[in-house]
Design a protein around this motif. Structure first.
Motif, short mmCIF file in Angstrom:
data_model
loop_
_atom_site.label_atom_id
_atom_site.label_comp_id
_atom_site.label_asym_id
_atom_site.label_seq_id
_atom_site.Cartn_x
_atom_site.Cartn_y
_atom_site.Cartn_z
N ILE A 1 14.54 -33.29 56.37
CA ILE A 1 13.50 -33.00 55.38
C ILE A 1 12.97 -31.58 55.57
CG2 ILE A 1 11.20 -33.65 54.54
CD1 ILE A 1 11.86 -36.55 55.58
N ALA A 2 12.67 -31.23 56.82
CA ALA A 2 12.15 -29.89 57.11
C ALA A 2 13.17 -28.83 56.70
CB ALA A 2 11.82 -29.78 58.59
N ASP A 3 14.43 -29.11 57.01
CA ASP A 3 15.51 -28.18 56.68
C ASP A 3 15.60 -27.96 55.16
OD1 ASP A 3 17.75 -26.62 57.63
OD2 ASP A 3 19.02 -28.08 56.60
N ARG A 4 15.59 -29.03 54.40
CA ARG A 4 15.66 -28.92 52.93
C ARG A 4 14.46 -28.17 52.37
NH1 ARG A 4 18.17 -32.31 48.56
NH2 ARG A 4 19.73 -32.64 50.17
N ALA A 5 13.30 -28.37 53.00
CA ALA A 5 12.08 -27.71 52.51
C ALA A 5 11.97 -26.26 53.02
CB ALA A 5 10.85 -28.51 52.94
N GLY A 6 12.86 -25.89 53.94
CA GLY A 6 12.83 -24.53 54.47
C GLY A 6 11.67 -24.27 55.43
N VAL A 7 11.27 -25.31 56.16
CA VAL A 7 10.22 -25.15 57.16
C VAL A 7 10.71 -25.76 58.48
CG1 VAL A 7 8.39 -25.28 55.40
CG2 VAL A 7 9.03 -27.34 56.69
N THR A 8 9.92 -25.58 59.54
CA THR A 8 10.29 -26.18 60.83
C THR A 8 9.78 -27.62 60.91
OG1 THR A 8 8.22 -25.46 61.83
CG2 THR A 8 10.08 -23.93 61.98
N GLU A 9 10.36 -28.37 61.86
CA GLU A 9 9.86 -29.74 62.10
C GLU A 9 8.38 -29.71 62.49
OE1 GLU A 9 12.20 -32.81 64.11
OE2 GLU A 9 13.80 -31.33 64.26
N ARG A 10 8.02 -28.66 63.25
CA ARG A 10 6.63 -28.52 63.66
C ARG A 10 5.70 -28.45 62.46
NH1 ARG A 10 4.54 -25.53 68.45
NH2 ARG A 10 2.42 -24.89 67.92
#
Lengths: 184, 184
Positions: free
Chosen positions: A33-42
């Motif tokens: 999810i984070a990857d698709r949204a272009g953000v980190t897991e953090r």
């Protein structure tokens, strides 16, 4: 759509829903999810406790808006009209395409369906509490709140499944009219 | 009480409910339940898939009885009266002390509460299906079924919490009358 590009939380919700629809809820990870949204897991965990909460993050705000609408409704309105009106204006904030995708994901997963039902039951209890705070008796508050939740659920189902059903508030008005015919 | 002594399934249900109340649902094992009931774990698993199913074993039979009552109701009854009447006679089979204990266990455990809500939603869908099979339109069947489920839930809550509320069928009649007043 510009909003998604600016708002990490919204982009995470949008990405999660896409992935849940494509791969299934169980098969999607927070990292995906984070990857698709272009953000980190953090960043993900700054907004949501886990992937399930992405689907239920809006329910607290919705409940607060509904309780507030009941508290500020004209005192001349009946308990049922007060509750139905508040839920109907809460529902008018939903976006149809998002709601349809979200419902499909929830319907495909019994544990999400159970969680959704629990959130709705919690909302029903909050509606009853808000009616009691206006001086409605315990018994009338319980019956009006549960009946209004029934109208809300049926209006929602009609709104997402029938493209010709009009806006959410129209669906709610139609279902309440139909309920009055069936009980009359 | 003689029935419990003869019937292993009933004795297991009774023992499970006692233990869930005493120790909590999570803290109770299948071995504890079998031991209290005076049977082996093997016997437990002849009747129930797991300890949670002890609480929900009756719901399939209840649903079948309700669907059957709808199918055989007089054709002159309205959809709402048909559904409420069927649920009310289903509910009249409940035993108050057992229902009270069971509700307390379920209320204390969110995952059991979620499961209970899912079973009720499944029952609502079955009621709508049984109404459609009598020729009721999709929309009227959905509204009548959900309204009848609301009456059923509220009647049940009143029946287990208020000792002066009379028999289950009386509670159901009272709630439906009140709902008609609030919608009128």
């Amino acid at each position: 759509m510009g909003r998604w590009l600016e708002d990490a939380q919204g982009r995470l919700q949008h990405s999660a829903l896409e992935l849940f629809g494509e791969r299934g809820f169980e098969q999607t990870t927070v990292a995906d999810i984070a990857d698709r949204a272009g953000v980190t897991e953090r960043t993900f965990f700054r907004y949501f406790a886990d992937k399930r909460e992405v689907l239920f993050a809006g329910s607290r705000e919705l409940q607060a808006a509904v309780v507030e609408a009941i508290a500020s409704a004209p005192s001349t309105l009946s308990p049922l009209d007060t509750a139905c009106g508040a839920l109907s204006s809460g529902g008018s904030l939903f976006v149809r395409a998002y709601s349809q995708q979200r419902s499909a994901v929830i319907a495909a997963n019994p544990s999400l369906h159970e969680r959704e039902l629990l959130k709705l039951a919690t909302m029903g209890a909050a509606v009853a509490g808000a009616l009691r705070a206006r001086g409605v008796s315990d018994e009338n508050a319980a019956v009006a709140a549960e009946t209004a939740m029934t109208v809300f659920k049926l209006a929602f189902e009609r709104w997402i499944s029938d493209p010709g059903s009009g806006e959410f508030e129209q669906c709610s008005t139609d279902v309440l009219r139909q309920l009055r015919q069936l009980t009359g």
